[in-house]
Write a protein that holds these residues in place. Sequence first.
Motif, mmCIF file in Angstrom:
data_model
loop_
_atom_site.group_PDB
_atom_site.id
_atom_site.type_symbol
_atom_site.label_atom_id
_atom_site.label_comp_id
_atom_site.label_asym_id
_atom_site.label_seq_id
_atom_site.Cartn_x
_atom_site.Cartn_y
_atom_site.Cartn_z
ATOM 1 N N LEU A 272 24.818 32.757 51.707
ATOM 2 C CA LEU A 272 26.231 32.626 51.338
ATOM 3 C C LEU A 272 26.438 31.175 50.917
ATOM 4 O O LEU A 272 26.220 30.256 51.717
ATOM 5 N N VAL A 273 26.848 30.993 49.656
ATOM 6 C CA VAL A 273 26.901 29.645 49.083
ATOM 7 C C VAL A 273 28.311 29.065 49.162
ATOM 8 O O VAL A 273 29.283 29.728 48.780
ATOM 9 N N VAL A 274 28.404 27.816 49.645
ATOM 10 C CA VAL A 274 29.659 27.057 49.527
ATOM 11 C C VAL A 274 29.313 25.701 48.905
ATOM 12 O O VAL A 274 28.191 25.224 49.036
ATOM 13 N N PRO B 295 37.672 24.581 47.804
ATOM 14 C CA PRO B 295 38.259 25.929 47.823
ATOM 15 C C PRO B 295 37.270 27.038 48.194
ATOM 16 O O PRO B 295 37.671 28.199 48.294
ATOM 17 N N ASN B 296 36.021 26.716 48.405
ATOM 18 C CA ASN B 296 35.049 27.746 48.813
ATOM 19 C C ASN B 296 35.094 28.010 50.314
ATOM 20 O O ASN B 296 34.773 29.119 50.764
ATOM 21 N N PHE B 297 35.439 26.997 51.092
ATOM 22 C CA PHE B 297 35.238 27.103 52.542
ATOM 23 C C PHE B 297 36.110 28.192 53.170
ATOM 24 O O PHE B 297 35.650 28.959 54.004
ATOM 25 N N MET B 298 37.379 28.255 52.752
ATOM 26 C CA MET B 298 38.267 29.266 53.356
ATOM 27 C C MET B 298 37.921 30.680 52.881
ATOM 28 O O MET B 298 38.337 31.657 53.492
ATOM 29 N N LYS B 299 37.174 30.782 51.799
ATOM 30 C CA LYS B 299 36.744 32.114 51.340
ATOM 31 C C LYS B 299 35.488 32.544 52.094
ATOM 32 O O LYS B 299 35.298 33.726 52.400
ATOM 33 N N ALA B 300 34.628 31.585 52.393
ATOM 34 C CA ALA B 300 33.352 31.928 53.062
ATOM 35 C C ALA B 300 33.548 32.203 54.553
ATOM 36 O O ALA B 300 32.810 33.003 55.133
ATOM 37 N N ALA B 301 34.525 31.561 55.180
ATOM 38 C CA ALA B 301 34.653 31.667 56.647
ATOM 39 C C ALA B 301 34.824 33.114 57.128
ATOM 40 O O ALA B 301 34.067 33.567 57.996
ATOM 41 N N PRO B 302 35.757 33.893 56.571
ATOM 42 C CA PRO B 302 35.868 35.270 57.048
ATOM 43 C C PRO B 302 34.642 36.113 56.692
ATOM 44 O O PRO B 302 34.260 37.024 57.433
#
Length: 387
Positions: A12-14, A18-25
């Motif tokens: 899972l790439v960050v 703006p990527n971090f809040m999408k990857a967390a869940p």
Amino acid sequence: MRKAGAKKAIFLVVGARPNFMKAAPLIREMKREPRFLPLLIHTGQHYDPMMSDSFFRELRLPRPWMDLGVGSGTHAEQTGRIMIEFEKVCFAKRPDLVAVVGDVNSTIACALAAVKLNIPVAHVEAGLRSRDRTMPEEINRLLTDQISSYLFTTCEDADQNLIREGIPKSRIFFVGNVMIDSLQEHRILAGKSKVLERLGLAHQNGDDRYALLTLHRPSNVDDPALFKGILKAITDLSETIPVVFPAHPRTIRQIRRLGLEKAVHLMKALPARGRARNRRTLITVPPLGYLDFLRLMSRASLVLTDSGGIQEETTILGIPCLTLRGNTERPITIKEGTNHVVGNDPGRILRTALRVLRSRRPPLKKPRYWDGQAARRIVSVLKARLL
Ligand code: UD1
């Protein structure tokens, strides 16, 4: 050869804020499936503590399994460096899937490196289109979607865009918005933030009136005349309502270069805890963490921004949003949300802001599947296809 019954490794790439809040869940949901081995890879596109580390802490993201540490550069330098470093990790680990989110340079770089190694790619937030190819993000979106095997969309207009571009329907999955998963999960915690008090914006009766501004697109900040024009509109607006401006590092650099520190009241840091009422009507501060920013957004009378994600977050929070761009890749936030696209003409920005401040707020609407369950839907599609 992989052993039968071995776990499916998912990178899972960050890379950027703006990527971090999408990857967390997503990573949390992937971890609930014992047959998945999710591994978080940080490209290092964003590296300042307030652009990266603070998000890991507040969103409870695990430490990256691998940090590529690429940093800043021109588009080709940054994209090229990410591809070279990411390919090495793919060679070493041979993941079963590479999942990328959003539309930043890290998104296309990792998708392209993976697909050339025949590793399938999943793109979360696929199909958004501004139809403005001068935006680097539009190029990143178009190309990532063309090479992805699983395209997870936030809204039905994105499905239509993909179908128009010849993507087979069997690859498209309308699942909702993972960014809103994070927002729902952190709303209560954000309510405990003392950012309003620290900025001198909180009123005792809870009637906090202020506007919130973010600005970082090269198209708005790189041209001095244009940037100064926008700031003039904001200064004029701040005579009617206080404005708080958490500024991106690139924007702060431009403020300094143009000698505008005094004009925008640039502060080195957030004022200390318990500060008395602030008399400034425009306050510029360095980038804020996720929870402080969420708190500021949810109590604002108006948000002005050139960000993509903020258009979606204000829609769910029911806060009027002016998008300081000529277009949006998120038209659903106009149709079903609180967004107004106003461009970057100073007169129009000021007039629209004053009009919106005078108007009654429209009733709250919620786009379909922006319900905090998007990551769960994505992982259930992946389970059905990969296991
Ligand atoms: C990137 C994304 C953009 C997203 C934005 C959110 C691309 C093409 N753009 O833009 O879509 O909206 O992130 O922030 O991927 N910098 C720092 N510290 C950092 C990161 C950047 O000082 O931690 C400065 C550097 O001077 C750098 C500049 O910001 O050169 C731009 O950073 P970069 O990652 O290239 O793009 P963003 O403008 O942040």
